[in-house]
Scaffold this motif. Structure first.
Motif, PDB file in Angstrom:
ATOM      1  N   ASP A  51       0.856  -1.183   0.000  1.00  0.00           N
ATOM      2  CA  ASP A  51       0.000   0.000   0.000  1.00  0.00           C
ATOM      3  C   ASP A  51       0.893   1.234   0.000  1.00  0.00           C
ATOM      4  O   ASP A  51       2.037   1.167  -0.444  1.00  0.00           O
ATOM      5  N   ALA A  52       0.408   2.340   0.495  1.00  0.00           N
ATOM      6  CA  ALA A  52       1.146   3.600   0.397  1.00  0.00           C
ATOM      7  C   ALA A  52       2.015   3.887   1.624  1.00  0.00           C
ATOM      8  O   ALA A  52       2.207   5.026   2.002  1.00  0.00           O
ATOM      9  N   THR A  53       2.514   2.857   2.267  1.00  0.00           N
ATOM     10  CA  THR A  53       3.360   3.053   3.432  1.00  0.00           C
ATOM     11  C   THR A  53       4.598   3.867   3.073  1.00  0.00           C
ATOM     12  O   THR A  53       5.138   3.766   1.987  1.00  0.00           O
ATOM     13  N   SER A  54       5.070   4.669   4.038  1.00  0.00           N
ATOM     14  CA  SER A  54       6.276   5.454   3.797  1.00  0.00           C
ATOM     15  C   SER A  54       6.945   5.762   5.123  1.00  0.00           C
ATOM     16  O   SER A  54       6.358   5.622   6.195  1.00  0.00           O
ATOM     17  N   LEU A  55       8.212   6.160   5.048  1.00  0.00           N
ATOM     18  CA  LEU A  55       8.948   6.702   6.180  1.00  0.00           C
ATOM     19  C   LEU A  55       9.232   8.157   5.848  1.00  0.00           C
ATOM     20  O   LEU A  55       9.883   8.450   4.841  1.00  0.00           O
ATOM     21  N   ALA A  56       8.741   9.074   6.670  1.00  0.00           N
ATOM     22  CA  ALA A  56       8.850  10.494   6.353  1.00  0.00           C
ATOM     23  C   ALA A  56       9.576  11.262   7.448  1.00  0.00           C
ATOM     24  O   ALA A  56       9.423  10.965   8.639  1.00  0.00           O
ATOM     25  N   ALA A  57      10.369  12.264   7.026  1.00  0.00           N
ATOM     26  CA  ALA A  57      11.037  13.165   7.952  1.00  0.00           C
ATOM     27  C   ALA A  57      10.102  14.322   8.288  1.00  0.00           C
ATOM     28  O   ALA A  57       9.000  14.433   7.748  1.00  0.00           O
ATOM     29  N   THR A  58      10.564  15.200   9.163  1.00  0.00           N
ATOM     30  CA  THR A  58       9.751  16.350   9.572  1.00  0.00           C
ATOM     31  C   THR A  58      10.099  17.601   8.783  1.00  0.00           C
ATOM     32  O   THR A  58       9.220  18.327   8.311  1.00  0.00           O
ATOM     33  N   ARG A  59      11.408  17.861   8.616  1.00  0.00           N
ATOM     34  CA  ARG A  59      11.828  19.131   8.026  1.00  0.00           C
ATOM     35  C   ARG A  59      12.725  18.978   6.806  1.00  0.00           C
ATOM     36  O   ARG A  59      12.826  19.905   6.003  1.00  0.00           O
ATOM     37  N   ALA A  60      13.415  17.860   6.647  1.00  0.00           N
ATOM     38  CA  ALA A  60      14.419  17.718   5.593  1.00  0.00           C
ATOM     39  C   ALA A  60      13.786  17.706   4.203  1.00  0.00           C
ATOM     40  O   ALA A  60      12.696  17.176   4.003  1.00  0.00           O
ATOM     41  N   GLY A  61      14.502  18.306   3.233  1.00  0.00           N
ATOM     42  CA  GLY A  61      14.079  18.218   1.839  1.00  0.00           C
ATOM     43  C   GLY A  61      12.938  19.121   1.471  1.00  0.00           C
ATOM     44  O   GLY A  61      12.097  18.758   0.630  1.00  0.00           O
ATOM     45  N   GLY A  62      12.882  20.336   2.042  1.00  0.00           N
ATOM     46  CA  GLY A  62      11.811  21.266   1.722  1.00  0.00           C
ATOM     47  C   GLY A  62      12.051  22.065   0.461  1.00  0.00           C
ATOM     48  O   GLY A  62      13.005  21.814  -0.286  1.00  0.00           O
ATOM     49  N   LEU A  63      11.192  23.056   0.211  1.00  0.00           N
ATOM     50  CA  LEU A  63      11.259  23.867  -0.998  1.00  0.00           C
ATOM     51  C   LEU A  63      11.968  25.190  -0.747  1.00  0.00           C
ATOM     52  O   LEU A  63      12.049  25.672   0.380  1.00  0.00           O
ATOM     53  N   GLY A  64      12.502  25.777  -1.832  1.00  0.00           N
ATOM     54  CA  GLY A  64      12.946  27.158  -1.810  1.00  0.00           C
ATOM     55  C   GLY A  64      14.330  27.431  -1.282  1.00  0.00           C
ATOM     56  O   GLY A  64      14.703  28.588  -1.113  1.00  0.00           O
ATOM     57  N   ALA A  65      15.111  26.403  -1.001  1.00  0.00           N
ATOM     58  CA  ALA A  65      16.468  26.617  -0.497  1.00  0.00           C
ATOM     59  C   ALA A  65      17.416  25.623  -1.150  1.00  0.00           C
ATOM     60  O   ALA A  65      17.005  24.545  -1.591  1.00  0.00           O
ATOM     61  N   ALA A  66      18.673  25.990  -1.221  1.00  0.00           N
ATOM     62  CA  ALA A  66      19.672  25.097  -1.796  1.00  0.00           C
ATOM     63  C   ALA A  66      19.834  23.868  -0.913  1.00  0.00           C
ATOM     64  O   ALA A  66      19.713  23.938   0.313  1.00  0.00           O
ATOM     65  N   GLY A  67      20.101  22.742  -1.535  1.00  0.00           N
ATOM     66  CA  GLY A  67      20.283  21.516  -0.769  1.00  0.00           C
ATOM     67  C   GLY A  67      20.774  20.377  -1.631  1.00  0.00           C
ATOM     68  O   GLY A  67      20.711  20.426  -2.866  1.00  0.00           O
ATOM     69  N   THR A  68      21.264  19.345  -0.968  1.00  0.00           N
ATOM     70  CA  THR A  68      21.765  18.140  -1.631  1.00  0.00           C
ATOM     71  C   THR A  68      21.264  16.933  -0.864  1.00  0.00           C
ATOM     72  O   THR A  68      21.161  16.959   0.360  1.00  0.00           O
ATOM     73  N   ILE A  69      20.940  15.876  -1.592  1.00  0.00           N
ATOM     74  CA  ILE A  69      20.578  14.611  -0.975  1.00  0.00           C
ATOM     75  C   ILE A  69      21.368  13.498  -1.642  1.00  0.00           C
ATOM     76  O   ILE A  69      21.589  13.523  -2.859  1.00  0.00           O
ATOM     77  N   ALA A  70      21.833  12.551  -0.845  1.00  0.00           N
ATOM     78  CA  ALA A  70      22.524  11.368  -1.352  1.00  0.00           C
ATOM     79  C   ALA A  70      21.833  10.141  -0.779  1.00  0.00           C
ATOM     80  O   ALA A  70      21.553  10.090   0.428  1.00  0.00           O
ATOM     81  N   MET A  71      21.532   9.179  -1.625  1.00  0.00           N
ATOM     82  CA  MET A  71      20.846   7.969  -1.192  1.00  0.00           C
ATOM     83  C   MET A  71      21.567   6.735  -1.700  1.00  0.00           C
ATOM     84  O   MET A  71      21.877   6.639  -2.891  1.00  0.00           O
ATOM     85  N   VAL A  72      21.833   5.802  -0.804  1.00  0.00           N
ATOM     86  CA  VAL A  72      22.379   4.497  -1.166  1.00  0.00           C
ATOM     87  C   VAL A  72      21.188   3.555  -1.207  1.00  0.00           C
ATOM     88  O   VAL A  72      20.607   3.210  -0.176  1.00  0.00           O
TER      89      VAL A  72
END
Length: 242
Positions: free
Chosen positions: A87-108
């Motif tokens: 189903d639509a299960t997920s693991l979600a953060a509270t603040r990380a990865g928002g809009l309007g600011a510079a950022g980088t994400i790395a995923m293994v």
């Protein structure tokens, strides 16, 4: 600390204690979720994946207690978080990865094959989807465009995405890197969407294949080319399966 393990799976013996985190070279990351830091045994249910930087504040938490769980597993001797969606299960953060600011994400991450067709979305952040395409390349997509780099039918990859926070995103601004192969070209301008925030690990239910995550890291800035190379080298040295 901060991880809830409900019941016992196939693991036996005492829970495995967390290992110390290794250096990425660019160590001013804002958040870091590493499966190696989860205390438990293979088969244990994971409802909270603790953030190593701000535990209890930006832990990745399961969206529904009644949904099929993420579980602790191993791959080539390394702890990983595994999930086969129903189903639509997920693991979600509270603040990380928002809009309007510079950022980088790395995923293994590793997305198992679910046939030769179908896009398998495995995460979203910064208003962007992260996915594996039907041709098995890994990359991003959003409102208006996409970008892919090479991948493999059934293999682990380090996917790095970085943005300057602009909207729409145009070619030449965001960087998409898969196992060190990079591109700044988009098929078209992408308008990041608020419903694709904050950082969420999730899965496409059809095809319902297995998803595995070893580590997710975010920075509140764009990395340089040398820093991205350092991160890839460190991850490749840490995980035998990359």
């Amino acid at each position: 600390m901060g991880v809830l393990l409900l019941g016992l799976g196939t693991g036996t013996g005492d829970p495995i204690a967390p290992e110390p985190l290794y250096s990425l070279g660019a160590d001013d990351f804002s958040h870091r979720w590493a499966a190696e830091r989860i205390t438990g045994n293979p088969g244990d249910i994971v409802t909270v994946w603790p953030d190593s930087i701000t535990p209890n504040t930006d832990d990745l938490r399961i969206s529904s207690a009644t949904s099929r769980p993420f579980v602790l597993a191993t791959d080539t001797g390394e702890k990983v978080v595994s999930f086969r969606p129903t189903d639509a299960t997920s693991l979600a953060a509270t603040r990380a990865g928002g809009l309007g600011a510079a950022g980088t994400i790395a995923m293994v991450v590793r997305v198992d094959p679910g046939g030769t067709t179908g896009t398998r979305i495995f995460a979203n952040a910064f208003g962007i989807n992260f996915q594996k395409a039907g041709n098995n390349n890994y990359g991003i997509s959003g409102n208006g465009g996409n970008a892919y780099r090479g991948g493999a039918l059934d293999a682990w990859v380090l996917l790095i995405f970085e943005t300057d926070g602009s909207s729409p995103l145009a070619s030449g601004v965001p960087v998409v890197s898969v196992n060190g192969t990079e591109s700044t070209a988009l098929s078209g301008p992408i308008t990041p969407a608020v419903n694709l925030t904050p950082l969420t690990l999730r899965a496409t239910t059809s095809p319902a294949v297995e998803y595995r995550y070893a580590e997710v890291i975010t920075w509140n800035r764009m990395l340089t080319a040398a820093e991205r190379a350092s991160v890839f080298a460190a991850v490749k040295n840490r995980y035998a399966f990359i």
